[in-house]
Design an enzyme around this catalytic site. Structure first.
Site, PDB file in Angstrom:
ATOM      1  N   ASP A  34      -9.279 -13.489 -16.585  1.00  0.00           N
ATOM      2  CA  ASP A  34      -9.696 -12.084 -15.937  1.00  0.00           C
ATOM      3  C   ASP A  34     -10.457 -11.357 -16.508  1.00  0.00           C
ATOM      4  O   ASP A  34     -10.589 -11.437 -17.881  1.00  0.00           O
ATOM      5  CB  ASP A  34      -8.283 -11.187 -15.841  1.00  0.00           C
ATOM      6  N   LEU A  83      -8.044 -16.328  -7.574  1.00  0.00           N
ATOM      7  CA  LEU A  83      -7.747 -15.204  -6.929  1.00  0.00           C
ATOM      8  C   LEU A  83      -8.539 -13.964  -7.573  1.00  0.00           C
ATOM      9  O   LEU A  83      -8.758 -12.782  -6.968  1.00  0.00           O
ATOM     10  CB  LEU A  83      -6.318 -14.455  -7.410  1.00  0.00           C
ATOM     11  N   GLN A  86     -13.706  -9.021  -5.668  1.00  0.00           N
ATOM     12  CA  GLN A  86     -13.788  -7.634  -5.602  1.00  0.00           C
ATOM     13  C   GLN A  86     -13.192  -7.389  -4.329  1.00  0.00           C
ATOM     14  O   GLN A  86     -13.368  -7.915  -3.358  1.00  0.00           O
ATOM     15  CB  GLN A  86     -15.458  -7.371  -5.328  1.00  0.00           C
ATOM     16  N   ILE A  87     -11.973  -6.388  -4.444  1.00  0.00           N
ATOM     17  CA  ILE A  87     -11.161  -6.422  -3.159  1.00  0.00           C
ATOM     18  C   ILE A  87     -11.228  -5.104  -2.404  1.00  0.00           C
ATOM     19  O   ILE A  87     -10.444  -4.832  -1.478  1.00  0.00           O
ATOM     20  CB  ILE A  87      -9.674  -6.789  -3.478  1.00  0.00           C
ATOM     21  N   TYR A 153     -17.105  -7.401   2.679  1.00  0.00           N
ATOM     22  CA  TYR A 153     -15.945  -8.121   1.833  1.00  0.00           C
ATOM     23  C   TYR A 153     -15.369  -9.231   2.819  1.00  0.00           C
ATOM     24  O   TYR A 153     -15.014 -10.328   2.321  1.00  0.00           O
ATOM     25  CB  TYR A 153     -14.651  -7.053   1.708  1.00  0.00           C
ATOM     26  N   GLY A 279     -14.511   0.387  10.169  1.00  0.00           N
ATOM     27  CA  GLY A 279     -14.332  -0.888   9.566  1.00  0.00           C
ATOM     28  C   GLY A 279     -12.860  -1.313   9.521  1.00  0.00           C
ATOM     29  O   GLY A 279     -12.655  -2.382   8.567  1.00  0.00           O
TER      30      GLY A 279
HETATM   31  N1  LIG Z   1      -3.717  -7.496  -1.738  1.00  0.00           N
HETATM   32  C1  LIG Z   1      -3.741  -7.732  -0.598  1.00  0.00           C
HETATM   33  O1  LIG Z   1      -3.216  -7.476   0.386  1.00  0.00           O
HETATM   34  C2  LIG Z   1      -4.705  -9.011  -0.264  1.00  0.00           C
HETATM   35  C3  LIG Z   1      -4.973  -9.430   1.026  1.00  0.00           C
HETATM   36  C4  LIG Z   1      -5.557 -10.661   1.162  1.00  0.00           C
HETATM   37  C5  LIG Z   1      -6.228 -11.229   0.223  1.00  0.00           C
HETATM   38  N2  LIG Z   1      -6.130 -10.840  -1.018  1.00  0.00           N
HETATM   39  C6  LIG Z   1      -6.755 -11.758  -2.183  1.00  0.00           C
HETATM   40  O2  LIG Z   1      -5.972 -11.910  -3.128  1.00  0.00           O
HETATM   41  C7  LIG Z   1      -6.623 -11.851  -4.369  1.00  0.00           C
HETATM   42  C8  LIG Z   1      -6.095 -10.893  -5.454  1.00  0.00           C
HETATM   43  O3  LIG Z   1      -6.094  -9.660  -4.722  1.00  0.00           O
HETATM   44  P1  LIG Z   1      -5.190  -8.453  -5.550  1.00  0.00           P
HETATM   45  O4  LIG Z   1      -4.451  -7.565  -4.526  1.00  0.00           O
HETATM   46  O5  LIG Z   1      -4.221  -9.087  -6.596  1.00  0.00           O
HETATM   47  O6  LIG Z   1      -6.330  -7.750  -6.323  1.00  0.00           O
HETATM   48  P2  LIG Z   1      -6.527  -7.315  -7.959  1.00  0.00           P
HETATM   49  O7  LIG Z   1      -8.012  -6.298  -7.732  1.00  0.00           O
HETATM   50  O8  LIG Z   1      -5.284  -6.658  -8.357  1.00  0.00           O
HETATM   51  O9  LIG Z   1      -6.863  -8.549  -8.567  1.00  0.00           O
HETATM   52  C9  LIG Z   1      -8.178  -9.244  -8.765  1.00  0.00           C
HETATM   53  C10 LIG Z   1      -8.299  -9.492 -10.094  1.00  0.00           C
HETATM   54  O10 LIG Z   1      -9.569 -10.161 -10.334  1.00  0.00           O
HETATM   55  C11 LIG Z   1     -10.015  -9.582 -11.528  1.00  0.00           C
HETATM   56  N3  LIG Z   1     -11.698  -9.892 -11.460  1.00  0.00           N
HETATM   57  C12 LIG Z   1     -12.328  -9.184 -10.454  1.00  0.00           C
HETATM   58  N4  LIG Z   1     -13.581  -9.456 -10.809  1.00  0.00           N
HETATM   59  C13 LIG Z   1     -13.447 -10.508 -11.635  1.00  0.00           C
HETATM   60  C14 LIG Z   1     -14.543 -11.396 -12.329  1.00  0.00           C
HETATM   61  N5  LIG Z   1     -15.806 -11.642 -11.874  1.00  0.00           N
HETATM   62  N6  LIG Z   1     -13.999 -12.389 -13.367  1.00  0.00           N
HETATM   63  C15 LIG Z   1     -12.812 -12.385 -13.839  1.00  0.00           C
HETATM   64  N7  LIG Z   1     -11.899 -11.560 -12.961  1.00  0.00           N
HETATM   65  C16 LIG Z   1     -12.160 -10.534 -12.138  1.00  0.00           C
HETATM   66  C17 LIG Z   1      -9.801  -8.102 -11.568  1.00  0.00           C
HETATM   67  O11 LIG Z   1      -9.935  -7.640 -12.982  1.00  0.00           O
HETATM   68  C18 LIG Z   1      -8.262  -8.162 -11.214  1.00  0.00           C
HETATM   69  O12 LIG Z   1      -7.430  -8.371 -12.303  1.00  0.00           O
HETATM   70  C19 LIG Z   1      -8.092 -11.361  -4.095  1.00  0.00           C
HETATM   71  O13 LIG Z   1      -8.839 -12.518  -4.006  1.00  0.00           O
HETATM   72  C20 LIG Z   1      -8.052 -10.801  -2.720  1.00  0.00           C
HETATM   73  O14 LIG Z   1      -9.190 -10.979  -1.922  1.00  0.00           O
HETATM   74  C21 LIG Z   1      -5.350  -9.699  -1.561  1.00  0.00           C
END
Ligand SMILES: NC(=O)c1ccc[n+]([C@@H]2O[C@H](COP(=O)([O-])OP(=O)(O)OC[C@H]3O[C@@H](n4cnc5c(N)ncnc54)[C@H](O)[C@@H]3O)[C@@H](O)[C@H]2O)c1
Length: 318
Positions: A34, A83, A86-87, A153, A279
């Site tokens: 991370d 995982l 950028q979310i 996104y 959006g």
């Molecule tokens: N939370 C939701 O409801 C949801 C829904 C659909 C999909 N997702 C997907 O699940 C995954 C995790 O989401 P989350 O909610 O835990 O988000 P989060 O932001 O808590 O986790 C993402 C992590 O990725 C790290 N990160 C970002 N860019 C990085 C890079 N270039 N190199 C290394 N680390 C990097 C961040 O520091 C963070 O810890 C994502 O791919 C997101 O698109 C989440």
């Protein structure tokens, strides 16, 4: 069970850190990667404790910046759960270049490291936000639902799946993508897709005002993080070359969510209302029958149980 480690990108994030904990509980050796751009080391306190000494390694790096391949070559993971992303949907609208940089180029960097180091499989966190606005008849949506995304996104998360398919064809790299509904639970922050539970929970516990965007009758499919993590574990060995819906099939309106959390926290204030966010889709719910058949997955946490666990965590954190 394979003796080879499992690598999790985005390991310090909300879902990633819960996945790390589950894999360690299962007795796996886990490599967490991370860059801490939105994640936090505090999410990995349990993973880094004495209990898991020698079975958890954390590497702080940006997956786009060349450091991933040496890590993957050194540890030789069997599976990568990708995982890191950028979310923030609104940020993707404001800065689509940054969004694509992290989500598209980041995924390619992970796939390149995986194929060069002989990783067997990549499991990918896909998003229902990639698949646009369903009609009433299409709800709950299954894997055949593919209207165009309504945000950069959504596009960047969707394009990544084409790369997974291409790497399978070119190099035989196995993959499974899990299209997640609105995930909620302990360690979620207030930004991002499922952040409304975290936002309301935090504000209600602090006695602060809560804002509902639009009329509050828009619905979402809230799926608890433990259930989502279980889907990743199952996907390590099943469902190759496929994308699965991971949700409950239920529709909960934002007004219903507000009332449930207000009752559980004895919150006495009415919500304030603001304009609907551009959006955002009106209704969302996912049909997870295919995940049931191919992965053996189904959600087992009720919204009431999941909200109680989330509130307990938020109250404990203070
Ligand atoms: N939370 C939701 O409801 C949801 C829904 C659909 C999909 N997702 C997907 O699940 C995954 C995790 O989401 P989350 O909610 O835990 O988000 P989060 O932001 O808590 O986790 C993402 C992590 O990725 C790290 N990160 C970002 N860019 C990085 C890079 N270039 N190199 C290394 N680390 C990097 C961040 O520091 C963070 O810890 C994502 O791919 C997101 O698109 C989440």
């Amino acid at each position: 069970m394979s003796a080879r480690p499992v690598l999790v990108t985005g390991a310090a994030g909300f879902i990633g850190s819960n996945l790390v904990d589950r894999l360690l509980e299962d007795g796996r050796h886990v490599i967490g990667v991370d860059d801490l751009s939105t994640g936090s080391l505090s999410n990995l306190a349990e993973a880094r404790s004495e209990r898991h000494a020698g079975r958890f390694d954390f590497v702080r790096l940006d997956v786009r910046q060349g450091g991933l391949l040496p890590v993957v070559e050194r540890h030789r993971p069997e599976v990568i759960h990708h995982l890191a992303a950028q979310i923030d949907v609104r940020r993707s609208v404001d800065d689509p270049l940054h969004d694509a940089d992290v989500n598209v180029l980041g995924t390619i960097a992970v796939l390149e490291a995986a194929r060069q180091a002989g990783v067997r499989k990549v499991c990918y966190a896909s998003s229902i936000g990639s698949y646009g606005e369903p009609s009433e008849e299409q709800l709950p949506v299954n894997e055949s639902f593919t209207t165009p995304a309504v945000s950069p996104y959504g596009v960047s998360k969707r394009v990544a799946i084409d790369y997974l398919r291409t790497y399978e064809q070119l190099y035989g790299l196995e993959w499974t993508a899990l299209t997640l509904a609105n995930v909620y639970g302990p360690r979620q922050t207030t930004s991002g897709e499922g952040g409304v539970v975290a936002t309301f929970a935090g504000r209600m516990l602090a006695g602060e005002p809560c804002t509902i965007f639009g009329d509050g009758e828009q619905t979402r499919d809230f799926v608890f993080v433990d259930d989502v993590v279980h889907a990743f574990v199952l996907a390590s060995d099943r469902g190759c070359g496929q994308r699965f819906m991971v949700g409950t099939g239920e529709r909960t309106s934002i007004n219903q969510l507000f009332r449930a959390l207000a009752a559980a926290t004895a919150y006495g204030h009415a919500p304030t209302h603001a304009d609907a966010q551009p959006g955002e889709v009106r209704h969302s719910s996912l049909d997870a029958r295919e995940a049931g058949q191919q992965l053996g997955w189904k959600p087992w946490t009720t919204l009431e149980e999941g909200l109680a666990a989330t509130l307990a965590w938020a109250a404990d954190r203070g």
